[in-house]
Design a protein around this motif. Sequence first.
Motif, mmCIF file in Angstrom:
data_model
loop_
_atom_site.group_PDB
_atom_site.id
_atom_site.type_symbol
_atom_site.label_atom_id
_atom_site.label_comp_id
_atom_site.label_asym_id
_atom_site.label_seq_id
_atom_site.Cartn_x
_atom_site.Cartn_y
_atom_site.Cartn_z
ATOM 1 N N ILE A 156 0.842 -1.199 0.000
ATOM 2 C CA ILE A 156 0.000 0.000 0.000
ATOM 3 C C ILE A 156 0.875 1.245 0.000
ATOM 4 O O ILE A 156 0.605 2.219 -0.698
ATOM 5 C CB ILE A 156 -0.941 0.003 1.227
ATOM 6 C CG1 ILE A 156 -2.015 -1.069 1.054
ATOM 7 C CG2 ILE A 156 -1.562 1.371 1.434
ATOM 8 C CD1 ILE A 156 -2.918 -1.242 2.265
ATOM 9 N N GLU A 157 1.923 1.214 0.790
ATOM 10 C CA GLU A 157 2.782 2.389 0.889
ATOM 11 C C GLU A 157 4.192 1.941 1.285
ATOM 12 O O GLU A 157 4.361 1.093 2.144
ATOM 13 C CB GLU A 157 2.222 3.349 1.952
ATOM 14 C CG GLU A 157 2.964 4.639 2.084
ATOM 15 C CD GLU A 157 2.142 5.869 1.651
ATOM 16 O OE1 GLU A 157 0.931 5.750 1.379
ATOM 17 O OE2 GLU A 157 2.730 6.953 1.579
ATOM 18 N N VAL A 158 5.165 2.525 0.606
ATOM 19 C CA VAL A 158 6.569 2.276 0.943
ATOM 20 C C VAL A 158 7.221 3.639 1.147
ATOM 21 O O VAL A 158 7.081 4.530 0.313
ATOM 22 C CB VAL A 158 7.294 1.528 -0.191
ATOM 23 C CG1 VAL A 158 8.785 1.418 0.091
ATOM 24 C CG2 VAL A 158 6.682 0.153 -0.407
ATOM 25 N N GLN A 159 7.880 3.802 2.284
ATOM 26 C CA GLN A 159 8.616 5.048 2.532
ATOM 27 C C GLN A 159 9.997 4.683 3.028
ATOM 28 O O GLN A 159 10.140 4.096 4.096
ATOM 29 C CB GLN A 159 7.904 5.887 3.602
ATOM 30 C CG GLN A 159 6.555 6.403 3.176
ATOM 31 C CD GLN A 159 5.961 7.368 4.202
ATOM 32 O OE1 GLN A 159 6.338 7.351 5.368
ATOM 33 N NE2 GLN A 159 5.054 8.208 3.746
ATOM 34 N N MET A 160 11.019 5.071 2.266
ATOM 35 C CA MET A 160 12.390 4.776 2.678
ATOM 36 C C MET A 160 13.152 6.087 2.647
ATOM 37 O O MET A 160 13.097 6.816 1.670
ATOM 38 C CB MET A 160 13.027 3.792 1.721
ATOM 39 C CG MET A 160 12.104 2.617 1.424
ATOM 40 S SD MET A 160 12.840 1.421 0.279
ATOM 41 C CE MET A 160 13.934 0.610 1.416
ATOM 42 N N SER A 161 13.876 6.326 3.706
ATOM 43 C CA SER A 161 14.486 7.635 3.845
ATOM 44 C C SER A 161 15.864 7.500 4.466
ATOM 45 O O SER A 161 16.022 6.885 5.516
ATOM 46 C CB SER A 161 13.560 8.468 4.756
ATOM 47 O OG SER A 161 14.030 9.749 4.900
ATOM 48 N N ALA A 162 16.865 8.062 3.777
ATOM 49 C CA ALA A 162 18.218 8.053 4.326
ATOM 50 C C ALA A 162 18.389 9.276 5.220
ATOM 51 O O ALA A 162 17.912 10.355 4.893
ATOM 52 C CB ALA A 162 19.234 8.086 3.193
ATOM 53 N N MET A 213 17.589 -1.696 -0.415
ATOM 54 C CA MET A 213 16.144 -1.540 -0.522
ATOM 55 C C MET A 213 15.469 -2.904 -0.600
ATOM 56 O O MET A 213 14.457 -3.152 0.079
ATOM 57 C CB MET A 213 15.850 -0.717 -1.777
ATOM 58 C CG MET A 213 14.387 -0.568 -2.136
ATOM 59 S SD MET A 213 14.234 0.578 -3.572
ATOM 60 C CE MET A 213 12.811 -0.157 -4.403
ATOM 61 N N MET A 215 12.866 -4.781 2.064
ATOM 62 C CA MET A 215 11.570 -5.273 1.579
ATOM 63 C C MET A 215 11.355 -6.723 2.024
ATOM 64 O O MET A 215 10.248 -7.104 2.433
ATOM 65 C CB MET A 215 11.575 -5.154 0.041
ATOM 66 C CG MET A 215 10.282 -5.496 -0.642
ATOM 67 S SD MET A 215 8.982 -4.252 -0.463
ATOM 68 C CE MET A 215 7.799 -5.229 0.480
#
Lengths: 237, 237, 237, 237, 237, 237
Positions: free
Chosen positions: B198-204, B214, B218
């Motif tokens: 539904i939603e993926v948020q990846m932040s460095a 990544m 997952m």
Amino acid sequence: MRPSARQTDEMRAVSIEVGFTKHAEGSCLIKMGETHVLCTASLEARVPPFLKNSGLGWVTAEYGMLPRATHTRMRRESAAGKQSGRTQEIQRLIGRSLRAGVDRVALGERQITVDCDVIQADGGTRCAAITGGWIALRLAVNKLMKTGEVISDPLLDPVSAISCGIYAGQPVLDLDYPEDSEAGVDANFVMTGSGKLIEVQMSAEGSTFSREQMNALMDLAEKGSAELTAAQLAAVA
Amino acid sequence: MRPSARQTDEMRAVSIEVGFTKHAEGSCLIKMGETHVLCTASLEARVPPFLKNSGLGWVTAEYGMLPRATHTRMRRESAAGKQSGRTQEIQRLIGRSLRAGVDRVALGERQITVDCDVIQADGGTRCAAITGGWIALRLAVNKLMKTGEVISDPLLDPVSAISCGIYAGQPVLDLDYPEDSEAGVDANFVMTGSGKLIEVQMSAEGSTFSREQMNALMDLAEKGSAELTAAQLAAVA
Amino acid sequence: MRPSARQTDEMRAVSIEVGFTKHAEGSCLIKMGETHVLCTASLEARVPPFLKNSGLGWVTAEYGMLPRATHTRMRRESAAGKQSGRTQEIQRLIGRSLRAGVDRVALGERQITVDCDVIQADGGTRCAAITGGWIALRLAVNKLMKTGEVISDPLLDPVSAISCGIYAGQPVLDLDYPEDSEAGVDANFVMTGSGKLIEVQMSAEGSTFSREQMNALMDLAEKGSAELTAAQLAAVA
Amino acid sequence: MRPSARQTDEMRAVSIEVGFTKHAEGSCLIKMGETHVLCTASLEARVPPFLKNSGLGWVTAEYGMLPRATHTRMRRESAAGKQSGRTQEIQRLIGRSLRAGVDRVALGERQITVDCDVIQADGGTRCAAITGGWIALRLAVNKLMKTGEVISDPLLDPVSAISCGIYAGQPVLDLDYPEDSEAGVDANFVMTGSGKLIEVQMSAEGSTFSREQMNALMDLAEKGSAELTAAQLAAVA
Amino acid sequence: MRPSARQTDEMRAVSIEVGFTKHAEGSCLIKMGETHVLCTASLEARVPPFLKNSGLGWVTAEYGMLPRATHTRMRRESAAGKQSGRTQEIQRLIGRSLRAGVDRVALGERQITVDCDVIQADGGTRCAAITGGWIALRLAVNKLMKTGEVISDPLLDPVSAISCGIYAGQPVLDLDYPEDSEAGVDANFVMTGSGKLIEVQMSAEGSTFSREQMNALMDLAEKGSAELTAAQLAAVA
Amino acid sequence: MRPSARQTDEMRAVSIEVGFTKHAEGSCLIKMGETHVLCTASLEARVPPFLKNSGLGWVTAEYGMLPRATHTRMRRESAAGKQSGRTQEIQRLIGRSLRAGVDRVALGERQITVDCDVIQADGGTRCAAITGGWIALRLAVNKLMKTGEVISDPLLDPVSAISCGIYAGQPVLDLDYPEDSEAGVDANFVMTGSGKLIEVQMSAEGSTFSREQMNALMDLAEKGSAELTAAQLAAVA
């Protein structure tokens, strides 16, 4: 298939006019097709309180939209008395993205504020803001290096951003507004010129997506990011 | 290697107490280790203006943190006179995530507001809010189905969320606060019980990450999501 | 006669769970029947400007209600952008009441903020907040005494509060919501463990009351206050 | 013993000038010694939403202080962007007190807003506001009765308020500012002309008080209230 | 004598680019030397409540400045949570000025909102906003006339504005920022193409001026206004 | 011809009561016919940050209207949470006007805040506020000179203000509310006692005016200003 008749992996025309305003230490007007964003970088002496005497620099960003940048006029946020959740979310993303590409020790204890104001909107404003914001930042840092205030370059790898999405069942690159308003999945990728990832945001609107679709969008983003890096480097050359 | 001595793919203990408060149509206190979030679902007659006479339902969410949910006391947002950008970003995410799992035609023209209030924070509050928020929503919808106000179940696939990150160079599942505050990459995955995204948020945070990293995150998220789905279904059984 | 079938001078069951959250220096979840309030005490280094270098300590309080603590959902005050007049009135009362029981010289130049958040409401939340708030304060001060930061105990006499009212023409102790919403007179008494008065608030709703009724309510309050003091001392023992 | 050399049971000189402003349906400037409050009553067609089609009237109040009503200038609340907790607490008290003396059926479905603005402050402003506010209300209702819009008098018993306190260990009537700022106990009594109680507020400032002291203050208030009723009736005669 | 070496009665170069943004019904970027203002006119169906069913139209204006339009960055008003007094004063002036040139019966019951956003500031932004705002308005009305929604032209006489001032003791036309910040008297004249006055504002900064000086400034304004009218008519031809 | 039967060049009766409130360093209640404004001058130690260590003084003003100063009740600005654009525009004008008559070196590094609160409105409140505000300022400065804190008089020339307008086609002096609400042109002139101009504001409401009309209004203003100066000097004698 696309309303604009572009190929699925075809970005809109990018145009970057540097020095669009004269007071800012760095500025540009970036156009991604019909999306036009004015980006300025302002050098400020003060750093936020938590960085006082740390020797570290800070880069922050603010985002706004002129009331008639959009199809129908939106209420001016200053008149409403507050920034919307959307505005705050976007400016936090811009700031985080630009900081990821800055060597804050090399920058030294100073703050650069990047303002991104949307003059005309046609989808993808946050991505244009990051891509153009990095150019404004680059130009401001160039001034600091020219005067010798900064010796070692704090901007080693350009930062840009591109949107992708699933439109009419197909993964496509660089959504414009007609696509964005219909897309089942909307994604934004912030990457460096050397291909590293800074931020990935993928969001289904009233549906879901699979890991395969996620990978297809990632492939498109890598292509778009490379093209944006080239445009950035040409603009600041 | 982890401060909590957990395995890299080991989630914190999950505990869910349904019916924690009596007035809400659905409620639970969800605990992911030391992160405790109270979730309530409130059935409301009105829908937002843009849905009037559409026949479609709406699910929205609000998020808050008690002032001393955290290590040091934070200013109360009502006293500050506004919700922070972080709060707004989180509650928009919760609402979007829950809506993705709702058949709004089946729900009918009514609104359910899910309130997620953090009683105690130790990392991962937004994920706990989504996971617990779905349970509150499920319980409220059960009431509507029991009374016959809703006939066809609008919640076909559970929604849950889990965080992952790169901690000390290693991909790990379900960050707690000591990990979260040190992690180079922070990611949140919202998924359905059947494994869709539904939603993926990846932040460095001040760094970058690769496509391989990544994918590793997952993989962890898929494992965590399956465990959360099981816990949700057990709680509402 | 009472909806709950209690005697006119019978208080609801009191339950106090100390240490309900882990970050606060002192905390408890107090239940007066179906009214549940989470109280935390936070030790802070700073004192308000008017006390700088005075050697005197300060105790202040804030009050909030979760949106679905009530029968129907109330708007979140942080979303509304301000605290209601009712909220401010209550938190000023809590702060004033707790301060009345503190030797501010013995406390020394430090501030303790007591947060009272209503998890579930069924009448009498301000009284429960004062009674539970004192426990959180007591626990936080205990820590200061254990570490030797405070030598002489600044909390010599417990502080608690109880409501009374004229319901169906009869003076009754400890109103619950069904009584409170019908009562012709509503009163709150803040007292110390040794029976002294700190605050008396009596208010007619669309009617008036006599001095005899005032005395009858005072008699009930003295009984209730003694029972609350006992519960407080047992909880912190 | 008192700074003003008054007897312990001696009120300040009361002066009431009716019709102080010309636009309001009722108005007066009330002076309790050096405390001067302008009270106006405004008749408004609308009632609050919860009273629509109820046939019931409403009386509400607002309170303000001119910035230099006080010894040192206070910030203007409109410039600060909000009313203080103290202001809200006072205006809620004024409204509740006046409503207690109104037959809302007889008033009919209309609203009267009583504005109380402190021109000069020397203690006891909330009591002067209630006493003067009732006069403004009386004058406005007189107009409604003269025109036949209201037939049966909705104001059967005058409402007034007086402060008392423990000053230098002695119960005294009608505190002025020098007493108020030193008093160990501060009390406000709202009563009707026939001696019934509407509201009692007693508050210890950094100390406590006994039931005997409470009774002594009540005795003083009864004396003061009778004198205020006489002044009110003379003013509106 | 002037920093820009202009004659005392010499205006800055005027440039007007119509259609600068595509969504607005009318738009232009007006440049008065280094002062650049983007003006858009938005046609809206609603009129303010006081005009409902009156048959009369309404024209209103809003004004803003991008944060780095100025020499040093100014705080964004949406972040500050309110529009400054200066902003409100200017946008009230723009709206009043434009309305003075509109036949509101001929316009019919519709609203046009003119947004004036300063992209780059070098003195005289409010005058440029009025002059450019009229062009945006003209273009939007042209569309209404083309579609036949408006039959009789509601804009019979162009509206423009020009500043004058006493700089270094001399009356001069069209102050730029270096002059404006030093001028002893600052004046703005809003006039129609046929030479009638709509608004005159003359203000001494820490000094005074004589009636003779007032007349000298008026003479300059008449010259400037005629030139602006010519530029406006050329732009919309 | 005028509703009040005054001559076209006839001002309303002026009455000035000095010392209307006791706490302010200077105060007066000024009445221009039925327009009544309370003006107070408050001496404050602090100057605005930009004047720290400059040796220069500052005079600033704030303006307010009691809710029922007007024919129908207006919303209280503190309850609305902000000052209207009109209020801010007026208080900026008052401050600028008074400062124009102050020798800020002679005043020394201190601030005087002039508060102008409209008790009753009947047109011309901003002019009455300036005229009365100067009196309050004069009285406060007198105190400073009496104590020797200020040696050289910083107020050499009185400042007053008067409105004029075109009513029923005729230039008239000192508009009252019935005239103001009908006038085609509305003008305010701020002048010194020696006849110099400080501020001129002329504004057409839905029409235009000629240079001849401008001159006729200026003539009237000179007459009115002389009369106001005489009244000011008599009041402070």
